[in-house]
Design an enzyme around this catalytic site. Structure first.
Site, PDB file in Angstrom:
ATOM      1  N   GLY A   1       0.848  -1.184   0.000  1.00 41.60           N
ATOM      2  CA  GLY A   1       0.000   0.000   0.000  1.00 41.60           C
ATOM      3  C   GLY A   1       0.887   1.238   0.000  1.00 41.60           C
ATOM      4  O   GLY A   1       2.068   1.168   0.356  1.00 41.60           O
TER       5      GLY A   1
ATOM      6  N   GLY B   1       0.305  -4.882   0.721  1.00 40.08           N
ATOM      7  CA  GLY B   1      -0.920  -4.666  -0.046  1.00 40.08           C
ATOM      8  C   GLY B   1      -0.928  -5.405  -1.373  1.00 40.08           C
ATOM      9  O   GLY B   1      -1.990  -5.764  -1.886  1.00 40.08           O
TER      10      GLY B   1
ATOM     11  N   GLU C   1       5.545  -5.906   7.506  1.00 38.03           N
ATOM     12  CA  GLU C   1       4.923  -4.868   8.330  1.00 38.03           C
ATOM     13  C   GLU C   1       5.503  -4.699   9.732  1.00 38.03           C
ATOM     14  O   GLU C   1       5.523  -3.599  10.270  1.00 38.03           O
ATOM     15  CB  GLU C   1       3.411  -5.110   8.446  1.00 38.03           C
ATOM     16  CG  GLU C   1       2.616  -4.788   7.184  1.00 38.03           C
ATOM     17  CD  GLU C   1       2.607  -5.934   6.188  1.00 38.03           C
ATOM     18  OE1 GLU C   1       3.302  -6.940   6.436  1.00 38.03           O
ATOM     19  OE2 GLU C   1       1.933  -5.827   5.159  1.00 38.03           O
TER      20      GLU C   1
ATOM     21  N   ASP D   1      -1.526  -7.105   7.433  1.00 41.56           N
ATOM     22  CA  ASP D   1      -2.965  -6.817   7.297  1.00 41.56           C
ATOM     23  C   ASP D   1      -3.451  -7.330   5.940  1.00 41.56           C
ATOM     24  O   ASP D   1      -3.049  -8.400   5.526  1.00 41.56           O
ATOM     25  CB  ASP D   1      -3.229  -5.314   7.506  1.00 41.56           C
ATOM     26  CG  ASP D   1      -2.435  -4.448   6.534  1.00 41.56           C
ATOM     27  OD1 ASP D   1      -1.501  -4.962   5.893  1.00 41.56           O
ATOM     28  OD2 ASP D   1      -2.744  -3.249   6.406  1.00 41.56           O
TER      29      ASP D   1
END
Lengths: 384, 674
Positions: A73, A122, A145, A153
């Site tokens: 992301g 992402g 992460e 996530d």
């Protein structure tokens, strides 16, 4: 025969190529390694929703331009929002992204992702939930992460927790990199196709005229190989991974690894694994472990709802500001020396961890509302 | 959602199906499987509900489930695209016993048992309980094998032993450096421990005890762990010092050496194949005057000096005996709790199946109806679901009073654990049978668990105290409380009998729906029954005594009232835990659905126990109103059925193939794959 009917504009961050029954979406921000920004996510969401209702779309192919499929992301933008005091905007970004993840995980039509390069964070969320994931010798997968003060996530608590044994905990906590052969071995990829054969594969896929999963599988099978795992692959360390990463707490995992290390001096893999855990945010490690463990017992929707609660706490930064600090140290100042707070595992209390899993006590904040999905296909419920 | 909208939706679904399949040209479609989650929305937060039911260590529980699911040792099997874990019960008894030990070794290595005996405090004890419950959901054999080693052997050393025993044995037990068992029952004496015939004498010349099995009926029987693996045992025997029998005492004896060979002077035989629990090696032991050091007497209650003098701080042999029974309380607590987890698993399976399986049409050529949309099927399963909820709260209450025990609370714990153990295990057996039948033929398949559980859990009704004997003890304790209160002319202040001090509750002659759903009314009815039965029981016993019978024999003759009273006490205590759990919640959907369940629990007890009619606590009109309300509550609970079983938090892998896509798991392609 299917043929291209539209010319994509070069400046589009998602290029769309239409064939008779096939749509190819190319992530097109090669200078940023195709990192997903808000616009790209919105665009993907819009396209996937439209294709589901479009009887003429039987298959969706997703790939990346340049040397990455997608590096994650667009965290830099998110952190900017947080630093400007606008954590809600940041939360909104994740809300949109997780909704996309859910749509892909429950998608009724086949998605083939061609992972010819970097697949991180992402990027994994935009591909692993789909039914077919094609790795190549250029694939590099990671969920990095915890080194950023975040946690795996984009539905990772669902798919990591479903990897063999405790491999998911290993991948999620250490942020280790996997190559294409390893991705295939652990089930993150469904196929391995040498990059030289990708164009032939795409050509064959473009001739598809039905959503028949078995047929598409057969086509990809035809171009697939069974690559050998490299000698030093972590996959060969499965016994140690199972033994250590199955421990109840992060502290116990770390001490189990250190015990192993004491018994096997000069084991590079053990050393780097311990180092990775020591470098990561203690808070991130603890919430990540708990969420992967919980994910094992939850459906993908529940996982995403939980992740959204967690990420909202992360961006709001009331318990810890490690995400800002991680991004500062690794992405902005690049001093690679984040000052985590709390600084040690033992300073992260159960109560602090617990807070990440609760609803936000903040007016206007709501749990992630997943779109209603009609008649989930079996393949959408569990893949790995 | 109110009942009307719910019914409308059900009907609408049926009609929609009708119209879609009404095309005469389309072939009759094969039955499809649709996950119940798609058509059964959750109207409360199932995670919050699970927090109430599991009450503690949720994260630890899930970790352990994951630990088991990730290991080949727990026999993962794929069916219908899912992985299920359950032991392979098709293995021979010997193989199953081996697998039990391998699983223990794996869990030991992962640190599951860390602190089970060496950590003190409420948190450590609750974590141990949580792990034990999770293990019991996977396999009752594994739980029982661990229970014998940790709770019985380990517990005996903790409770009867003193520092020298703790230092020597506890840590070795926790690490499985030794394997313990617990030799109490004999062929001739089970529940009546005071009658056991094994004899221990003391030889002051060598400072040793001599343990002997004087006759065949004194052979130790059903000793879990003895047949194959145990290296040490607690031996219960009569202690005879200089010709005086000092009553039952516990000692430590080694029965196997480090290589697993049986020690000289010990003979061991297998109890053989059983209707369940074949992963536990139950054995029989004979002692031929084996000698053990003086220090091996567990001496927290009584000791023997080197020169052979019997020393005890507790002079009363009855009290001494009671002190020896303490570890059995923890056994009763874990049984009462684990039986409810077994009910949860079986209800989750049967209810999920009933939400995906259809049978018969109500209209000609109409679609077949879901099993759980039949009111009769609702009445079979939903009251059992409500009872299981009630007993989950009761289990949590029991665990909490146990872990926070004080010398003053020991009587309450003894009585409550006896009552709950009996009621819960009986409830579980009944639930298993109903769920087995509700799954039809599928319930017979071992892989679907519910039928198999009947054999696995049946033993709970008699081990650690026969249920009927336990219920008798409950009534006896209540009677003692009654007599004491009368004698002293003081109010009741124990065992929840305080309601006896208040005026007798009155049941209204007309019972409306809102009265029936009111917790005050429900509690009144339960208290009325308990109070009247206690009065009657006391009266009958005293009348028999006046006619010249002994007190003991009078109680035995009044067995009918004693049985009714025991149940009345248990039901009332369980209802109280439910009301307390409910009261702790803020207003909202969770509280509302619990109120429905609590009403169902109370009303099904009113309907099922003939005592309410027999002694006239309820009129026939009252009972008719209760019956109608039960049926109404079934319909109200029906929309919540899936959410209620999902709230149990049992991982899918610990349910069974019929709980999910049973068409896929039975397809020809699945046959070809295996």
């Amino acid at each position: 025969m299917a043929s291209s009917t539209s010319t994509p504009r070069e400046e589009d961050s998602v290029l769309v190529q239409k064939n008779l029954f096939v749509r190819t979406l190319t992530l097109n921000r090669p200078r940023q390694l195709n990192a997903l920004n808000f616009d790209m996510i919105s665009r993907l969401l819009e396209l996937f929703l439209a294709y589901e209702d479009d009887a003429n779309v039987k298959l969706v192919i997703v790939k990346g331009k340049g040397r990455a499929f997608c590096a994650g992301g667009d965290v830099a933008a998110v952190v900017r929002q947080i630093n400007e005091g606008n954590w809600r905007l940041a939360a909104h970004f994740f809300q949109k992204e997780f909704t996309l993840n859910y749509l892909l995980a429950t998608y009724s039509k086949p998605q083939v992702s061609i992972l010819d390069g970097i697949v991180m964070g992402g990027g994994a969320g935009a591909s692993i939930h789909g039914i077919f994931r094609v790795a190549t010798e250029n694939s590099v997968f990671a969920m990095p992460e915890t080194a950023l003060g975040l946690f795996p996530d984009v539905g990772a608590t669902y798919y990591l927790s479903r990897l063999p044994g405790f491999f998911g905990e290993y991948v999620g906590l250490t942020g280790t990199r996997l190559d294409g052969a390893e991705m295939l071995a652990c089930g993150l990829a469904t196929h391995f196709v040498p990059s030289t054969r990708l164009s032939l594969l795409e050509e064959a896929l473009n001739k598809v005229d039905s959503s028949d999963f078995a047929n598409i599988q057969a086509i990809i099978d035809k171009y697939s190989q069974s690559p050998a795992l490299k000698k030093k692959s972590a996959y060969f360390r499965m016994d140690v991974i199972d033994k250590c990463f199955s421990r109840r707490t992060v502290e116990e995992i770390l001490s189990a690894l250190e015990d192993e290390e004491a018994n096997n001096r000069a084991d590079d893999w053990l050393t780097s694994t311990v180092q990775a855990l020591k470098k990561a945010s203690p808070m991130s490690l603890k919430i990540s472990l708990r969420s992967i463990r919980e994910g094992r017992l939850q459906g993908v929707g529940q996982c995403l709802v939980c992740e959204y609660r967690m990420v909202s706490h992360v961006v709001k930064g009331e318990v810890s500001k490690d995400f800002r600090e991680g991004c500062r140290a690794l992405l902005l100042d690049k001093d690679k020396n984040p000052k985590w707070e709390p600084s040690k595992l033992e300073l992260v209390t159960d109560h602090m961890v617990e807070r990440y899993f609760s609803k936000l006590d903040d007016e206007g904040w709501e749990d992630l509302k997943l779109p209603a999905r009609s008649n989930l296909p079996v393949t959408a419920i569990a893949k790995l | 959602m109110d009942r009307v909208t719910w019914r409308t939706r059900v009907l609408l679904n049926h009609l929609n199906q009708l119209s879609s399949s009404s095309n005469p040209l389309s072939p009759n479609p094969c039955l499809g499987f649709s996950p119940p989650e798609l058509s059964e929305p959750f109207e409360f937060d199932t995670k919050e509900m699970r927090k109430l039911l599991d009450a503690h260590n949720l994260e630890d529980r899930d970790w352990l489930f994951g630990l088991m699911k990730q290991s080949k040792l727990f026999n993962p099997r794929e069916a219908g695209g899912r992985v299920f874990i359950a032991p392979d019960y098709n293995q021979s008894m010997e193989q199953q016993r081996q697998m039990t030990m391998k699983r223990i070794a794996y869990l030991l290595d992962r640190g599951v048992f860390k602190g089970w005996l060496t950590d003190r405090g409420v948190d450590a004890e609750l974590r141990k309980f949580a792990f034990f419950e999770v293990i019991g959901i996977f396999d009752h054999s594994l739980a029982v094998k661990l229970g014998v080693h940790f709770f019985l052997w380990g517990g005996a050393i903790q409770f009867f032993g003193t520092k020298r025993h703790h230092d020597k044995w506890l840590s070795d037990t926790e690490n499985y450096a030794i394997k313990g068992c617990f030799a109490m029952s004999e062929l001739g004496h089970g529940s009546n421990v005071r009658g056991i015939e094994t004899v221990t004498t003391y030889d002051s010349s060598t400072e040793e005890f001599v343990i002997n099995t004087p006759c065949e009926s004194a052979q130790k029987y059903w000793i879990g762990g003895a047949a194959n693996h145990a290296t040490h045992t607690i031996v219960f025997s009569q202690l005879s010092i200089s010709g005086n029998n000092q009553g039952v005492h516990a000692l430590i004896a080694q029965i196997r050496d480090e290589n697993g060979n049986v020690c000289p002077g010990v003979r061991i035989a297998d109890c053989g194949h059983k209707i369940g629990l074949n992963g536990v090696d139950n054995g029989r032991i004979w002692f031929d005057n084996i000698r053990i050091p003086r220090e091996n007497l567990l001496n927290s209650v009584a000791d023997v000096s080197p020169d052979g003098k019997y020393l005890s701080a507790i002079k009363d042999p009855d009290q001494r005996f009671a002190a020896f029974m303490a570890p059995l309380t923890s056994g009763r607590v874990t049984i009462a709790v684990s039986s409810i987890y077994s009910s949860q698993v079986s209800l989750a399976i049967a209810i999920r199946y009933s939400l995906t399986r259809r049978a018969f049409s109500v209209t000609p050529n109409g679609p077949e109806v879901l099993l759980l949309d039949y009111p009769s099927h609702q009445q079979r399963l939903l009251p059992l679901l409500a009872k299981t909820y009630a007993m989950s709260f009761a289990s949590n209450y029991l665990k909490m009073i146990y872990v926070k025990r004080t010398p003053e609370s020991s009587k309450t714990i003894h009585v409550v654990s006896s009552a709950f153990k009996a009621i819960h295990t009986w409830h579980n057996m009944r639930t298993l049978q109903e769920c087995r039948e509700a799954c039809g033929g599928q319930g017979i398949k071992t892989e679907n668990r519910v039928g198999h559980f009947k054999g696995e859990f049946d033993v709970q009704s008699t081990f650690e105290g026969d249920n009927n004997v336990l219920m008798q003890q409950v009534s006896k304790a209540l009677l003692a409380e009654y007599i004491a209160a009368q004698k002293r002319g003081k109010p009741f202040k124990a065992l929840g009998l305080e309601h006896m001090n208040k005026p007798c509750p009155v049941i209204p002659s007309q019972l409306t729906s809102s009265t029936l759903q009111c917790s005050q009314f429900q509690m009144d009815a339960f208290c009325l029954r308990e109070r009247d039965l206690l009065n009657r029981f006391a009266m009958e016993v005293s009348q028999r005594q006046k006619q010249g019978e002994s007190k003991e024999y009078s109680i035995i003759l009044s067995y009918q009232l004693a049985g009714d009273l025991g149940r009345a006490f248990a039901d009332r205590a369980i209802l109280q835990t439910f009301i307390d759990a409910e009261a702790a919640l803020p207003a909202g959907s969770l509280k509302n659905v619990l109120a429905l369940l609590r009403s169902m629990y109370a009303l099904i007890c009113l309907e099922e126990d003939a005592a309410f009619l027999r002694y006239g606590y309820l009129s026939t009109d009252n009972v008719a109103a209760v019956r109608k309300e039960v049926s109404r509550l079934c319909a109200e609970l029906r929309p919540h059925a899936l959410a209620l079983v999902s709230s149990f938090g049992i991982p899918d892998a610990c349910l069974s193939p019929i709980a999910f896509n049973w068409i896929d798991s039975n397809s020809w392609s699945s046959v070809e794959r295996h």
